[in-house]
Design a protein around this motif. Structure first.
Motif, PDB file in Angstrom:
ATOM      1  N   ARG B  22       0.815  -1.215   0.000  1.00  0.00           N
ATOM      2  CA  ARG B  22       0.000   0.000   0.000  1.00  0.00           C
ATOM      3  C   ARG B  22       0.847   1.264   0.000  1.00  0.00           C
ATOM      4  O   ARG B  22       1.916   1.315   0.603  1.00  0.00           O
ATOM      5  CB  ARG B  22      -0.933   0.002   1.199  1.00  0.00           C
ATOM      6  CG  ARG B  22      -2.011  -1.055   1.100  1.00  0.00           C
ATOM      7  CD  ARG B  22      -3.019  -1.002   2.221  1.00  0.00           C
ATOM      8  NE  ARG B  22      -4.194  -1.790   1.899  1.00  0.00           N
ATOM      9  CZ  ARG B  22      -4.275  -3.112   1.977  1.00  0.00           C
ATOM     10  NH1 ARG B  22      -3.235  -3.800   2.387  1.00  0.00           N
ATOM     11  NH2 ARG B  22      -5.383  -3.744   1.660  1.00  0.00           N
ATOM     12  N   CYS B  23       0.319   2.266  -0.650  1.00  0.00           N
ATOM     13  CA  CYS B  23       0.999   3.549  -0.780  1.00  0.00           C
ATOM     14  C   CYS B  23      -0.041   4.651  -0.672  1.00  0.00           C
ATOM     15  O   CYS B  23      -1.158   4.514  -1.194  1.00  0.00           O
ATOM     16  CB  CYS B  23       1.693   3.603  -2.149  1.00  0.00           C
ATOM     17  SG  CYS B  23       2.313   5.205  -2.650  1.00  0.00           S
ATOM     18  N   ASN B  52      -6.779   6.673 -13.439  1.00  0.00           N
ATOM     19  CA  ASN B  52      -7.366   5.364 -13.123  1.00  0.00           C
ATOM     20  C   ASN B  52      -7.041   4.267 -14.124  1.00  0.00           C
ATOM     21  O   ASN B  52      -7.802   3.293 -14.253  1.00  0.00           O
ATOM     22  CB  ASN B  52      -8.884   5.476 -12.968  1.00  0.00           C
ATOM     23  CG  ASN B  52      -9.255   6.088 -11.633  1.00  0.00           C
ATOM     24  OD1 ASN B  52      -8.635   5.787 -10.618  1.00  0.00           O
ATOM     25  ND2 ASN B  52     -10.231   6.960 -11.648  1.00  0.00           N
ATOM     26  N   GLU B  53      -5.934   4.429 -14.815  1.00  0.00           N
ATOM     27  CA  GLU B  53      -5.510   3.321 -15.662  1.00  0.00           C
ATOM     28  C   GLU B  53      -3.992   3.315 -15.801  1.00  0.00           C
ATOM     29  O   GLU B  53      -3.342   4.321 -15.550  1.00  0.00           O
ATOM     30  CB  GLU B  53      -6.176   3.387 -17.037  1.00  0.00           C
ATOM     31  CG  GLU B  53      -5.879   4.636 -17.839  1.00  0.00           C
ATOM     32  CD  GLU B  53      -6.628   4.646 -19.154  1.00  0.00           C
ATOM     33  OE1 GLU B  53      -7.712   4.023 -19.246  1.00  0.00           O
ATOM     34  OE2 GLU B  53      -6.134   5.274 -20.099  1.00  0.00           O
ATOM     35  N   ARG B  69      -6.260   2.061  -7.561  1.00  0.00           N
ATOM     36  CA  ARG B  69      -6.418   3.229  -6.697  1.00  0.00           C
ATOM     37  C   ARG B  69      -7.857   3.161  -6.199  1.00  0.00           C
ATOM     38  O   ARG B  69      -8.746   3.789  -6.751  1.00  0.00           O
ATOM     39  CB  ARG B  69      -6.138   4.485  -7.502  1.00  0.00           C
ATOM     40  CG  ARG B  69      -6.052   5.741  -6.693  1.00  0.00           C
ATOM     41  CD  ARG B  69      -5.267   6.797  -7.439  1.00  0.00           C
ATOM     42  NE  ARG B  69      -5.543   8.134  -6.968  1.00  0.00           N
ATOM     43  CZ  ARG B  69      -5.008   8.666  -5.876  1.00  0.00           C
ATOM     44  NH1 ARG B  69      -4.183   7.967  -5.121  1.00  0.00           N
ATOM     45  NH2 ARG B  69      -5.286   9.903  -5.535  1.00  0.00           N
ATOM     46  N   PRO B  70      -8.075   2.416  -5.158  1.00  0.00           N
ATOM     47  CA  PRO B  70      -9.455   2.041  -4.791  1.00  0.00           C
ATOM     48  C   PRO B  70     -10.314   3.173  -4.243  1.00  0.00           C
ATOM     49  O   PRO B  70     -11.528   3.158  -4.416  1.00  0.00           O
ATOM     50  CB  PRO B  70      -9.246   0.952  -3.734  1.00  0.00           C
ATOM     51  CG  PRO B  70      -7.892   1.211  -3.178  1.00  0.00           C
ATOM     52  CD  PRO B  70      -7.081   1.795  -4.286  1.00  0.00           C
ATOM     53  N   THR B  76      -2.334   0.874  -4.647  1.00  0.00           N
ATOM     54  CA  THR B  76      -1.859  -0.438  -4.201  1.00  0.00           C
ATOM     55  C   THR B  76      -1.214  -1.223  -5.334  1.00  0.00           C
ATOM     56  O   THR B  76      -1.573  -1.068  -6.510  1.00  0.00           O
ATOM     57  CB  THR B  76      -3.010  -1.274  -3.624  1.00  0.00           C
ATOM     58  OG1 THR B  76      -3.986  -1.495  -4.647  1.00  0.00           O
ATOM     59  CG2 THR B  76      -3.661  -0.585  -2.440  1.00  0.00           C
ATOM     60  N   LEU B  77      -0.286  -2.057  -4.946  1.00  0.00           N
ATOM     61  CA  LEU B  77       0.338  -3.022  -5.855  1.00  0.00           C
ATOM     62  C   LEU B  77       0.022  -4.413  -5.312  1.00  0.00           C
ATOM     63  O   LEU B  77       0.330  -4.708  -4.156  1.00  0.00           O
ATOM     64  CB  LEU B  77       1.852  -2.814  -5.917  1.00  0.00           C
ATOM     65  CG  LEU B  77       2.647  -3.851  -6.716  1.00  0.00           C
ATOM     66  CD1 LEU B  77       2.349  -3.722  -8.217  1.00  0.00           C
ATOM     67  CD2 LEU B  77       4.147  -3.692  -6.471  1.00  0.00           C
ATOM     68  N   LYS B  78      -0.598  -5.232  -6.137  1.00  0.00           N
ATOM     69  CA  LYS B  78      -0.932  -6.591  -5.729  1.00  0.00           C
ATOM     70  C   LYS B  78      -0.091  -7.579  -6.518  1.00  0.00           C
ATOM     71  O   LYS B  78       0.036  -7.443  -7.753  1.00  0.00           O
ATOM     72  CB  LYS B  78      -2.410  -6.886  -5.974  1.00  0.00           C
ATOM     73  CG  LYS B  78      -2.841  -8.284  -5.513  1.00  0.00           C
ATOM     74  CD  LYS B  78      -4.208  -8.694  -6.044  1.00  0.00           C
ATOM     75  CE  LYS B  78      -5.320  -7.935  -5.416  1.00  0.00           C
ATOM     76  NZ  LYS B  78      -6.656  -8.446  -5.832  1.00  0.00           N
TER      77      LYS B  78
END
Lengths: 115, 115
Positions: B22-23, B52-53, B69-70, B76-78
């Motif tokens: 998370r950032c 958003n892309e 970017r919820p 976030t990086l998953k």
């Protein structure tokens, strides 16, 4: 393709003496060039940047760098080293034609300051 | 002074598990980035994100990776199914605009260890 070469993996100087960290770049376009510093267990902090204005760039903490197109170099200097300068330094280039501004990183130079 | 923050500072996971890094970028910034640094190697670009892309991604950023970017503040990086070679320091960065020469501000990093 762009690339960055930092010529020294480690540089050791005595406190109060000059610092020189060497960087050469390869770029197909007019590059933007940066130096970032990373102190132990800390993030990456921008020291200075060259963006096609003055070729001698002054940064934070007394550092400066000179862009030399003929030599494709962007060496980082400081007249007098301080113990707090001990850190890893990264030379970075960006692609002018890429508006997404991907940064290409050198391998880093660890600066060691001897008391 | 505004800064980029990252959580956790250190994440240990088992191979095959999913992780989310998370950032929180600087609040008025529009462009977001993930980089990684495998121990002893160069910092490498993973992905950039705008509006958003994904704007651009490197060949490292394969189907196992995703960004989001919820909620308008977190980025976030998953990694869906971690591999041993995903062990690295992951840096988040943000910048105010996508024009060339715009400074990227970095977070302190998340050290990911995959066992």
């Amino acid at each position: 393709a762009q690339s960055v070469t930092q010529l020294d993996s480690h540089v050791s100087v005595s406190e109060g003496t000059p610092v020189l960290l060497r960087c050469n770049y390869s770029s197909s376009y007019s590059p933007s060039l940066f130096w970032y510093v990373q102190h132990p267990n800390k993030g990456l902090q921008l020291l200075l940047k060259y963006t096609s204005a003055a070729t001698l760039v002054k940064g934070i903490n007394g550092f400066e760098a000179e862009f030399k197109k003929s030599e494709t170099s962007f060496h980082l200097t400081k007249p007098s080293a301080h113990m707090s300068d001990a850190a890893e330094y990264f030379c970075v280039v960006s692609d002018h034609l890429d508006s997404n501004y991907q940064l290409i990183w050198g391998a880093g130079t660890k600066l060691i300051i001897k008391p | 002074e505004p800064e980029v923050t990252q959580t956790p500072s250190h994440q240990v996971t088992q191979m095959g598990q999913e992780v989310i890094l998370r950032c929180v970028p600087i609040s008025n910034h529009l462009y977001f980035y993930w980089y990684r640094q495998i121990l002893g190697q160069k910092v490498e670009f993973l992905v950039s994100f705008y509006n958003n892309e994904i704007s651009e991604k490197s060949e490292i950023f394969d189907d196992q990776f995703s960004v989001e970017r919820p909620d308008g503040s977190n980025f976030t990086l998953k990694i869906r199914s971690t591999k041993l070679e995903d062990s690295a320091m992951y840096f988040c960065a943000s910048s105010a605009g996508g024009r060339v020469n715009n400074e990227q501000f970095f977070g302190p990093g998340t050290r990911l260890t995959v066992l």
